[in-house]
Design a protein around this motif. Structure first.
Motif, PDB file in Angstrom:
ATOM      1  N   HIS A 164       0.915  -1.867  -0.477  1.00 32.82           N
ATOM      2  CA  HIS A 164      -0.241  -0.031  -0.254  1.00 32.82           C
ATOM      3  C   HIS A 164       0.929   0.711   0.359  1.00 32.82           C
ATOM      4  O   HIS A 164       0.507   1.837  -0.392  1.00 32.82           O
ATOM      5  N   GLN A 165       1.835   1.146   0.445  1.00 35.44           N
ATOM      6  CA  GLN A 165       3.020   2.310   1.096  1.00 35.44           C
ATOM      7  C   GLN A 165       3.743   2.850  -0.692  1.00 35.44           C
ATOM      8  O   GLN A 165       3.332   3.500  -0.778  1.00 35.44           O
ATOM      9  N   ILE A 166       3.929   1.603  -0.732  1.00 32.53           N
ATOM     10  CA  ILE A 166       4.839   1.635  -1.820  1.00 32.53           C
ATOM     11  C   ILE A 166       4.126   2.398  -2.936  1.00 32.53           C
ATOM     12  O   ILE A 166       3.757   2.903  -4.028  1.00 32.53           O
ATOM     13  N   TYR A 167       2.445   1.669  -3.513  1.00 31.65           N
ATOM     14  CA  TYR A 167       1.565   2.246  -4.415  1.00 31.65           C
ATOM     15  C   TYR A 167       0.986   3.744  -4.550  1.00 31.65           C
ATOM     16  O   TYR A 167       1.155   4.136  -4.887  1.00 31.65           O
ATOM     17  N   ASP A 168       1.094   3.832  -3.177  1.00 30.88           N
ATOM     18  CA  ASP A 168       0.260   4.712  -2.951  1.00 30.88           C
ATOM     19  C   ASP A 168       1.341   6.543  -3.110  1.00 30.88           C
ATOM     20  O   ASP A 168       1.466   7.874  -3.307  1.00 30.88           O
ATOM     21  N   ASN A 169       3.227   5.985  -3.215  1.00 35.15           N
ATOM     22  CA  ASN A 169       4.910   6.978  -2.658  1.00 35.15           C
ATOM     23  C   ASN A 169       4.615   6.904  -4.851  1.00 35.15           C
ATOM     24  O   ASN A 169       4.770   8.442  -4.761  1.00 35.15           O
TER      25      ASN A 169
END
Length: 207
Positions: A106-111
């Motif tokens: 999730h963090q990678i996708y959002d960033n």
């Protein structure tokens, strides 16, 4: 009967095997996270290449007006280098984190999405300067750029070039972004949905 037993065995393995272990991107170079890291390295490399090209052009085109806009492009590519370097390092750092794999994805996708969106907006401001720099370089090949820019016909030609080339450049950049990152981001979405699906079907795993 054998098929039924095999299916039960597969279901049992699915329930007993940790969810993270079946989606661990640290174990395969084909995982979308690793592809994103590779593609950001390529993007960073091209940014450095264009930066060196504009530095070279700064010395080739010696007219002050041309050098002014070339200097702006040098600053622009410093900006792109810094942004993409930060995203790359964040990707590499996040991908090495131990813990909740779903949260990491999730963090990678959002960033990545936030960075690409920011760069698209910045590009809309930058493209007119890039068009102007190229236009002035063409003028300065045979004539004085400052003198030529005093003619209304030349100014109109420049404005037309900006109006036409800015959206075309933007659309090209969006297309290249989709080619470089679109598939990887879609795969990340599918993995996150798979996590959500399995957690909803197996609350004990989610816990």
């Amino acid at each position: 009967m054998e098929l039924h037993d095999a299916w039960k065995k597969l279901e049992a393995e699915k329930l007993s095997k940790p969810l993270d272990a079946r989606f661990d991107f640290k174990k395969t170079s084909k995982h979308p996270v690793n592809k994103l890291i590779r593609n950001f390295k390529i993007t960073l490399g091209f940014s450095v290449l264009f930066e060196l090209m504009f530095i070279y052009l700064l010395f080739v085109f010696t007219q002050p007006l041309v050098q002014f806009f070339t200097g702006i492009m040098i600053i622009v590519y410093v900006f792109f280098i810094v942004v993409n370097y930060k995203v790359l390092k964040n990707l590499e750092r996040t991908s090495q984190m131990d813990g909740d794999l779903k949260g990491t994805l999730h963090q990678i996708y959002d960033n990545v999405n936030a960075s690409l969106k920011f760069q698209r907006k910045a590009a809309l401001i930058i493209y007119p300067f890039a068009v102007t720099a190229g236009f002035l370089m063409g003028l300065s090949e045979e004539k004085d750029a400052v003198e030529m820019m005093q003619k209304s016909s030349v100014i109109i030609s420049l404005l037309i070039a900006i109006v036409v080339l800015t959206p075309l450049s933007y659309l090209l950049a969006v297309w290249m972004e989709k080619v470089s990152y679109g598939k990887c981001l879609k795969q990340l979405q599918e993995l996150i949905k798979e996590f959500d699906k399995e957690e909803s079907e197996n609350p004990d795993i989610a816990g």
